[in-house]
Scaffold this motif. Structure first.
Motif, PDB file in Angstrom:
ATOM      1  N   ALA A 205      -0.373 -14.392   6.753  1.00  0.00           N
ATOM      2  CA  ALA A 205      -0.961 -13.800   5.557  1.00  0.00           C
ATOM      3  C   ALA A 205      -1.906 -12.656   5.911  1.00  0.00           C
ATOM      4  O   ALA A 205      -1.945 -11.627   5.224  1.00  0.00           O
ATOM      5  CB  ALA A 205      -1.714 -14.870   4.757  1.00  0.00           C
ATOM      6  N   ARG A 206      -2.666 -12.792   7.000  1.00  0.00           N
ATOM      7  CA  ARG A 206      -3.580 -11.717   7.405  1.00  0.00           C
ATOM      8  C   ARG A 206      -2.807 -10.461   7.816  1.00  0.00           C
ATOM      9  O   ARG A 206      -3.180  -9.337   7.460  1.00  0.00           O
ATOM     10  CB  ARG A 206      -4.439 -12.199   8.585  1.00  0.00           C
ATOM     11  N   VAL A 207      -1.730 -10.637   8.548  1.00  0.00           N
ATOM     12  CA  VAL A 207      -0.936  -9.490   8.982  1.00  0.00           C
ATOM     13  C   VAL A 207      -0.291  -8.793   7.782  1.00  0.00           C
ATOM     14  O   VAL A 207      -0.311  -7.559   7.670  1.00  0.00           O
ATOM     15  CB  VAL A 207       0.128  -9.936   9.999  1.00  0.00           C
ATOM     16  N   LEU A 208       0.280  -9.563   6.863  1.00  0.00           N
ATOM     17  CA  LEU A 208       0.923  -8.980   5.684  1.00  0.00           C
ATOM     18  C   LEU A 208      -0.097  -8.298   4.773  1.00  0.00           C
ATOM     19  O   LEU A 208       0.207  -7.275   4.154  1.00  0.00           O
ATOM     20  CB  LEU A 208       1.677 -10.062   4.922  1.00  0.00           C
ATOM     21  N   ARG A 209      -1.303  -8.855   4.684  1.00  0.00           N
ATOM     22  CA  ARG A 209      -2.338  -8.207   3.865  1.00  0.00           C
ATOM     23  C   ARG A 209      -2.693  -6.834   4.415  1.00  0.00           C
ATOM     24  O   ARG A 209      -2.821  -5.858   3.660  1.00  0.00           O
ATOM     25  CB  ARG A 209      -3.584  -9.092   3.808  1.00  0.00           C
ATOM     26  N   ALA A 210      -2.835  -6.746   5.730  1.00  0.00           N
ATOM     27  CA  ALA A 210      -3.189  -5.455   6.330  1.00  0.00           C
ATOM     28  C   ALA A 210      -2.094  -4.417   6.103  1.00  0.00           C
ATOM     29  O   ALA A 210      -2.378  -3.255   5.767  1.00  0.00           O
ATOM     30  CB  ALA A 210      -3.440  -5.643   7.830  1.00  0.00           C
ATOM     31  N   GLN A 211      -0.828  -4.816   6.254  1.00  0.00           N
ATOM     32  CA  GLN A 211       0.255  -3.863   6.057  1.00  0.00           C
ATOM     33  C   GLN A 211       0.401  -3.483   4.591  1.00  0.00           C
ATOM     34  O   GLN A 211       0.696  -2.331   4.268  1.00  0.00           O
ATOM     35  CB  GLN A 211       1.565  -4.469   6.578  1.00  0.00           C
ATOM     36  N   THR A 212       0.184  -4.426   3.687  1.00  0.00           N
ATOM     37  CA  THR A 212       0.277  -4.129   2.257  1.00  0.00           C
ATOM     38  C   THR A 212      -0.815  -3.164   1.830  1.00  0.00           C
ATOM     39  O   THR A 212      -0.589  -2.286   0.980  1.00  0.00           O
ATOM     40  CB  THR A 212       0.181  -5.429   1.441  1.00  0.00           C
ATOM     41  N   MET A 213      -2.014  -3.295   2.387  1.00  0.00           N
ATOM     42  CA  MET A 213      -3.096  -2.366   2.059  1.00  0.00           C
ATOM     43  C   MET A 213      -2.753  -0.953   2.481  1.00  0.00           C
ATOM     44  O   MET A 213      -3.182   0.021   1.852  1.00  0.00           O
ATOM     45  CB  MET A 213      -4.391  -2.827   2.739  1.00  0.00           C
ATOM     46  N   SER A 214      -1.952  -0.808   3.560  1.00  0.00           N
ATOM     47  CA  SER A 214      -1.550   0.528   3.956  1.00  0.00           C
ATOM     48  C   SER A 214      -0.416   1.064   3.091  1.00  0.00           C
ATOM     49  O   SER A 214      -0.238   2.266   2.986  1.00  0.00           O
ATOM     50  CB  SER A 214      -1.165   0.507   5.430  1.00  0.00           C
ATOM     51  N   LEU A 215       0.333   0.179   2.421  1.00  0.00           N
ATOM     52  CA  LEU A 215       1.441   0.626   1.575  1.00  0.00           C
ATOM     53  C   LEU A 215       1.024   0.938   0.144  1.00  0.00           C
ATOM     54  O   LEU A 215       1.682   1.735  -0.524  1.00  0.00           O
ATOM     55  CB  LEU A 215       2.531  -0.463   1.529  1.00  0.00           C
ATOM     56  N   ARG A 216      -0.062   0.319  -0.325  1.00  0.00           N
ATOM     57  CA  ARG A 216      -0.354   0.402  -1.753  1.00  0.00           C
ATOM     58  C   ARG A 216      -0.752   1.801  -2.210  1.00  0.00           C
ATOM     59  O   ARG A 216      -0.724   2.084  -3.418  1.00  0.00           O
ATOM     60  CB  ARG A 216      -1.454  -0.591  -2.110  1.00  0.00           C
ATOM     61  N   ASN A 217      -1.137   2.681  -1.297  1.00  0.00           N
ATOM     62  CA  ASN A 217      -1.511   4.047  -1.670  1.00  0.00           C
ATOM     63  C   ASN A 217      -0.404   5.054  -1.404  1.00  0.00           C
ATOM     64  O   ASN A 217      -0.634   6.261  -1.534  1.00  0.00           O
ATOM     65  CB  ASN A 217      -2.775   4.481  -0.916  1.00  0.00           C
ATOM     66  N   ARG A 218       0.776   4.600  -1.005  1.00  0.00           N
ATOM     67  CA  ARG A 218       1.881   5.519  -0.789  1.00  0.00           C
ATOM     68  C   ARG A 218       2.347   6.104  -2.125  1.00  0.00           C
ATOM     69  O   ARG A 218       2.155   5.534  -3.190  1.00  0.00           O
ATOM     70  CB  ARG A 218       3.039   4.802  -0.100  1.00  0.00           C
ATOM     71  N   ASP A 219       3.033   7.249  -2.036  1.00  0.00           N
ATOM     72  CA  ASP A 219       3.433   7.966  -3.254  1.00  0.00           C
ATOM     73  C   ASP A 219       4.364   7.150  -4.131  1.00  0.00           C
ATOM     74  O   ASP A 219       4.237   7.140  -5.356  1.00  0.00           O
ATOM     75  CB  ASP A 219       4.115   9.287  -2.872  1.00  0.00           C
ATOM     76  N   PHE A 220       5.341   6.438  -3.525  1.00  0.00           N
ATOM     77  CA  PHE A 220       6.295   5.721  -4.363  1.00  0.00           C
ATOM     78  C   PHE A 220       5.655   4.523  -5.052  1.00  0.00           C
ATOM     79  O   PHE A 220       6.064   4.139  -6.147  1.00  0.00           O
ATOM     80  CB  PHE A 220       7.513   5.287  -3.529  1.00  0.00           C
ATOM     81  N   ILE A 221       4.608   3.940  -4.468  1.00  0.00           N
ATOM     82  CA  ILE A 221       3.887   2.862  -5.141  1.00  0.00           C
ATOM     83  C   ILE A 221       3.037   3.427  -6.272  1.00  0.00           C
ATOM     84  O   ILE A 221       2.982   2.857  -7.377  1.00  0.00           O
ATOM     85  CB  ILE A 221       3.009   2.094  -4.137  1.00  0.00           C
ATOM     86  N   GLN A 222       2.398   4.567  -6.034  1.00  0.00           N
ATOM     87  CA  GLN A 222       1.607   5.209  -7.082  1.00  0.00           C
ATOM     88  C   GLN A 222       2.499   5.624  -8.250  1.00  0.00           C
ATOM     89  O   GLN A 222       2.116   5.494  -9.421  1.00  0.00           O
ATOM     90  CB  GLN A 222       0.876   6.441  -6.506  1.00  0.00           C
ATOM     91  N   ALA A 223       3.700   6.128  -7.939  1.00  0.00           N
ATOM     92  CA  ALA A 223       4.613   6.527  -9.006  1.00  0.00           C
ATOM     93  C   ALA A 223       5.070   5.326  -9.817  1.00  0.00           C
ATOM     94  O   ALA A 223       5.179   5.389 -11.044  1.00  0.00           O
ATOM     95  CB  ALA A 223       5.821   7.249  -8.402  1.00  0.00           C
TER      96      ALA A 223
END
Length: 374
Positions: A205-223
């Motif tokens: 869970a700690r590893v997935l949380r760190a990677q998800t935090m880096s993905l949540r600001n990507r352009d396709f997530i923002q779109a």
């Protein structure tokens, strides 16, 4: 004079940056303006589930992963066809053949009451894999739910889930497993698997949380967020395909810990001896003073635990090489050098000749030092 529209970089060629909604991102601005999002289906960052699944399967084409999967597959086949492979009932006693060394009649010898050790190892494989897979599936589901949700959300919700992961991360696993398992007189396999899964999800869970935090600001997530997509679709469709490699690595590591935890609990006698697995074989060998004279009683079970651990480690090494670009490029470079007959461990410079030699005047050199080509 060029107009602002002519100076706009197309969405297909624009570099991917972590930008907030509405700030310099043509694809995101198109969504806000109500126009179709050009190139969003083909950006390098956004991957569909099936396309990412196909790409993720490529991680298992690594020689290390392939070797580990073959060994793991052999254990799975042994567990499935145990009644046909085992020559005897693992609990059948024959007091006329006690503590017999390996022979054609008993491939791995017998125990102190004449039980066939080979049959016990074969049936014990089923118990180890069933508990290992059940515990790993439970732990992986909890790790994905907690880790990805904590990484995507913000504020107190994210911090609360992160604190929950930290609590389970620092709780000593073995004492907790002993306390929970000892509450049952004859715990079934599902309870043992649940105990192991409960103590093994926090690190993933700690590893997935760190990677998800880096993905949540990507352009396709923002779109997707600006387009009004619900939270569950953003997580399941947009984020999870990009986390498949990390989830696979976490699955393998959790299964390794679950197998070791099961055999440890069985060896110290917390799990009832009726639940046959490799740990109970070692438990009875230790209880009846088999060490070190009757090696055929305890060595096969120990070797099976070690071989299964090596197989899972090889799979994990292959996944790590796939996930880490530096390891992946180093591995590809080493394999390419082997195909060309170069020594990857050489500490001297190797000069290419003939067709492989660089053409004069192009300013390029090819040297090999300590196995690295530049």
């Amino acid at each position: 004079m060029t107009t602002p529209a002519e100076r706009t970089v197309p969405a297909e060629t624009a570099p991917a940056h972590d930008q907030p909604v509405g700030v310099g991102a043509p694809a995101t601005m198109a969504v806000l303006a109500g126009r179709p999002q050009q190139g969003s289906e083909h950006t390098p960052e956004r991957k569909t589930f099936w396309s990412q699944l196909k790409v993720s399967l490529a991680m298992f084409s690594n020689p290390k992963s392939a070797t580990g999967l073959i060994i793991l597959g052999v254990f799975v086949l042994v567990a499935i066809f145990a009644p046909w492979i085992a020559p005897y009932d693992p609990n059948a006693q024959n007091l006329d053949e006690t503590l017999q060394p390996p022979s054609f009649q008993h491939l791995l010898g017998t125990t102190h009451i004449g039980q066939d050790v080979f049959s016990q190892i074969v049936y014990g494989t089923r118990g180890v894999l069933v508990v290992g897979f059940l515990a790993t599936i439970m732990a992986t589901i909890v790790a994905i739910a907690v880790g990805v949700t904590a990484g995507y959300l913000r504020g107190w919700k994210s911090e609360s889930l992160s604190a929950l992961s930290n609590v389970f991360l620092v709780i000593p696993g073995l004492p907790l497993m002993i306390i929970i398992a000892s509450q049952f007189e004859d715990p079934p396999l599902i309870v043992i698997a649940a105990v192991l899964g409960l103590t093994g999800w926090a690190w993933g869970a700690r590893v997935l949380r760190a990677q998800t935090m880096s993905l949540r600001n990507r352009d396709f997530i923002q779109a997707a967020r600006a387009n009004g997509e619900p939270l569950h679709r953003i997580i399941l469709v947009e984020m999870l395909p990009n986390l498949m490699a990390l989830i696979a690595s976490s699955f393998v590591g959790t299964m390794t810990a679950a197998v070791l935890g099961l055999t440890t609990l069985a060896f110290i006698g917390v799990i009832p001896v009726s639940n046959l697995n490799w740990g109970t074989v070692l438990f009875w060998a230790q209880q009846n003073n088999a060490f070190p004279d009757y090696w055929w009683w305890y060595v096969p079970a120990g070797l099976c635990i070690a071989i299964l651990g090596v197989a899972l480690s090889l799979v994990n090494f292959g996944i790590d090489e796939y996930v880490n670009p530096r390891l992946r490029s180093a591995g590809e470079r080493a394999r390419a050098m082997k195909k060309k007959g170069l020594n990857i461990n050489a500490t001297v410079t190797q000069v290419r000749t003939g067709a492989d030699a660089p053409k004069p005047g192009n300013g390029s050199t090819t040297t090999t030092t300590e196995g690295v080509t530049e």
